[in-house]
Design an enzyme around this catalytic site. Sequence first.
Site, PDB file in Angstrom:
ATOM      1  N   LYS A 277       0.831  -1.196   0.000  1.00  0.00           N
ATOM      2  CA  LYS A 277       0.000   0.000   0.000  1.00  0.00           C
ATOM      3  C   LYS A 277       0.871   1.254   0.000  1.00  0.00           C
ATOM      4  O   LYS A 277       2.012   1.202   0.481  1.00  0.00           O
ATOM      5  CB  LYS A 277      -0.852   0.030   1.278  1.00  0.00           C
ATOM      6  CG  LYS A 277      -1.985  -0.969   1.317  1.00  0.00           C
ATOM      7  CD  LYS A 277      -2.777  -0.829   2.603  1.00  0.00           C
ATOM      8  CE  LYS A 277      -3.914  -1.822   2.683  1.00  0.00           C
ATOM      9  NZ  LYS A 277      -4.967  -1.619   1.678  1.00  0.00           N
ATOM     10  N   ARG A 351     -10.290 -11.440   1.999  1.00  0.00           N
ATOM     11  CA  ARG A 351     -11.147 -12.496   1.434  1.00  0.00           C
ATOM     12  C   ARG A 351     -10.443 -13.836   1.439  1.00  0.00           C
ATOM     13  O   ARG A 351     -11.090 -14.875   1.497  1.00  0.00           O
ATOM     14  CB  ARG A 351     -11.595 -12.072   0.022  1.00  0.00           C
ATOM     15  CG  ARG A 351     -10.480 -11.905  -0.943  1.00  0.00           C
ATOM     16  CD  ARG A 351     -10.871 -11.105  -2.177  1.00  0.00           C
ATOM     17  NE  ARG A 351     -10.954  -9.671  -1.921  1.00  0.00           N
ATOM     18  CZ  ARG A 351     -11.296  -8.769  -2.834  1.00  0.00           C
ATOM     19  NH1 ARG A 351     -11.613  -9.145  -4.056  1.00  0.00           N
ATOM     20  NH2 ARG A 351     -11.339  -7.494  -2.531  1.00  0.00           N
TER      21      ARG A 351
HETATM   22  N1  BES Z   1      -8.074  -3.747   4.516  1.00  0.00           N
HETATM   23  C1  BES Z   1      -8.256  -3.338   3.168  1.00  0.00           C
HETATM   24  C2  BES Z   1      -9.556  -2.573   2.958  1.00  0.00           C
HETATM   25  C3  BES Z   1      -9.673  -1.251   3.649  1.00  0.00           C
HETATM   26  C4  BES Z   1      -9.300  -0.096   3.008  1.00  0.00           C
HETATM   27  C5  BES Z   1     -10.200  -1.163   4.918  1.00  0.00           C
HETATM   28  C6  BES Z   1      -9.436   1.117   3.638  1.00  0.00           C
HETATM   29  C7  BES Z   1     -10.326   0.055   5.555  1.00  0.00           C
HETATM   30  C8  BES Z   1      -9.956   1.193   4.914  1.00  0.00           C
HETATM   31  C9  BES Z   1      -8.284  -4.538   2.237  1.00  0.00           C
HETATM   32  O1  BES Z   1      -7.529  -5.625   2.617  1.00  0.00           O
HETATM   33  C10 BES Z   1      -7.760  -4.076   0.926  1.00  0.00           C
HETATM   34  O2  BES Z   1      -6.600  -3.738   0.872  1.00  0.00           O
HETATM   35  N2  BES Z   1      -8.599  -4.065  -0.098  1.00  0.00           N
HETATM   36  C11 BES Z   1      -8.239  -3.623  -1.373  1.00  0.00           C
HETATM   37  C12 BES Z   1      -8.734  -4.647  -2.359  1.00  0.00           C
HETATM   38  C13 BES Z   1      -8.204  -4.436  -3.742  1.00  0.00           C
HETATM   39  C14 BES Z   1      -6.744  -4.799  -3.797  1.00  0.00           C
HETATM   40  C15 BES Z   1      -9.003  -5.306  -4.661  1.00  0.00           C
HETATM   41  C16 BES Z   1      -8.909  -2.283  -1.623  1.00  0.00           C
HETATM   42  O3  BES Z   1     -10.046  -2.099  -1.181  1.00  0.00           O
HETATM   43  O4  BES Z   1      -8.275  -1.419  -2.196  1.00  0.00           O
HETATM   44 ZN    ZN Z   2      -5.480  -5.446   1.932  1.00  0.00          ZN
END
Ligand code: BES
Ligand code: ZN
Length: 501
Positions: A277, A351
Amino acid sequence: MQISVHSGELKESASKAIIVTLFEGANTSTGAVAEIDAALDGAISRLVEEGDVKGKRNETTLLHTLGRLASPRVLVVGLGKSDAFNPQVLRIAVAIAARQLRRSGAETVSTSADPTLGLEPDVCAQAIVEGAIIGLYRFTVHKKAQEDERVVQELTLVETDSSRAEAVRLGAERGRVSAEAMNWARDMANEPANVMTPSELAERARQVAEEWNLGYQVIEREEMEEMGMGAFLGVAQGSRQPPKLIVLRYQGAGPEANTLGLVGKGITFDSGGISIKPSQGMQEMKADMSGGADVIAAVRALAQLKAKVNVTAIVPATENMPGGSAQRPGDVVRAMNGKTIEVVNTDAEGRLILADALCYARKLGLSPVVDVATLTGAMSVILGKVAFGAMTNDAALFDRVRLAAVAAGEKVWELPLFEEYKEKLDSEVADMKNVGGREAGSITAALFLREFIEDTPWAHLDIAGVDQIDEVKGMFIKGASGTGVRTLINLGLSLAEEPVS
Ligand code: BES
Ligand code: ZN
Ligand code: ZN
């Protein structure tokens, strides 16, 4: 904070402050405000006449009683228009009032479940207690203790009518247990990831189990390998912290009754893994175990309330880190039910761990199953900070979730699982990919989960948008919100009252 219910008159309370409420445009001639106004020789009604006090939502007016009452202060808090009133308006008003009184230095506060608000006595008492406990929440464990720190030590609900006292007591107790469970979950999520490791998460669950006499089990890596939890283990392999699959059981109903399964995402830190990230805001990913904390908190509360329901919480807990042994984009893993997954993005890890946890819920025969997860950032684009998303394979179950959320003052909105979305998960090399692209990202994430819960009645709650609060607002302060905990408690209570057929 201690919560007590006393029979007697509010105006005789010797607390350091009394809270009374006022609707917008209403006069001060009925209810608790009338009683206090009379004792203050009409001080409140004069302020209303002069236009200083309007009863607008969350407007507060602090009066000093100058010896006319045993209590030195009265705080009048507005509830807005009476036709838009509901328990959530009351929760927020009490939260704001309680914070203001804490700033004033009032260590003890009294109020009443005023019948003129038009709520059932238990509902009213519960909302007041929840508002106060949720509103007064602070997370100070890592800060030097403040010498002049002010604390509200006791909230008393004063009830004149003996025929209402029992209901007020019940509601106050349900409110205390629910709000304390929610604050427990907030404490868990607010802890930094160097403290709240998967092992620490398991340890805190163990403490809950010990205190409330719950069944507790932790499945370690080796056993997960034997069970074929390749999706969960793939995420965990990049971290130095050992993964834990935490299982917490409460048996409040007979063995013949079905068992509600609550599955919570327990990523104690989500760096994104190799699909790392951006550093901006990454620290918020310490709270990526909120779903896990929420389900443990809900089981704890149901046990405390002795709800006649069986419930099992399952929390897959691990970090998502980009270590030298981390899984790579393009890796293929096999989940417990034999389905293979192409990991195209290691940041879609929630997931993956939930896939195996849902398989495990099926193996335990849990039904219905509700999972709670900070799953997709897209949720805040769809519903903002107002509501969390729900996706389900069972309309009757979603109906219950919706009613449970309404009663908690939380908002949930259903997103569709149309079959047309599913092809986005098609993979060239495996049974499916873990990401279906940007479009409808929250929905494809849920469709991915559905492959593992199969035909078990299931609802998925994506709390990613509502989990973190940026500023002091309403009941909340900055940090973890604990949203979902009281919805889950109400769902458990609803299944206790009326089991699924
Ligand atoms: N934990 C994150 C989702 C999240 C983002 C929670 C912001 C709280 C605040 C999750 O694991 C994630 O990184 N999701 C990605 C999925 C994508 C790679 C398909 C996302 O939502 O960007
Ligand atoms: Zn994630
Ligand atoms: Zn995550």
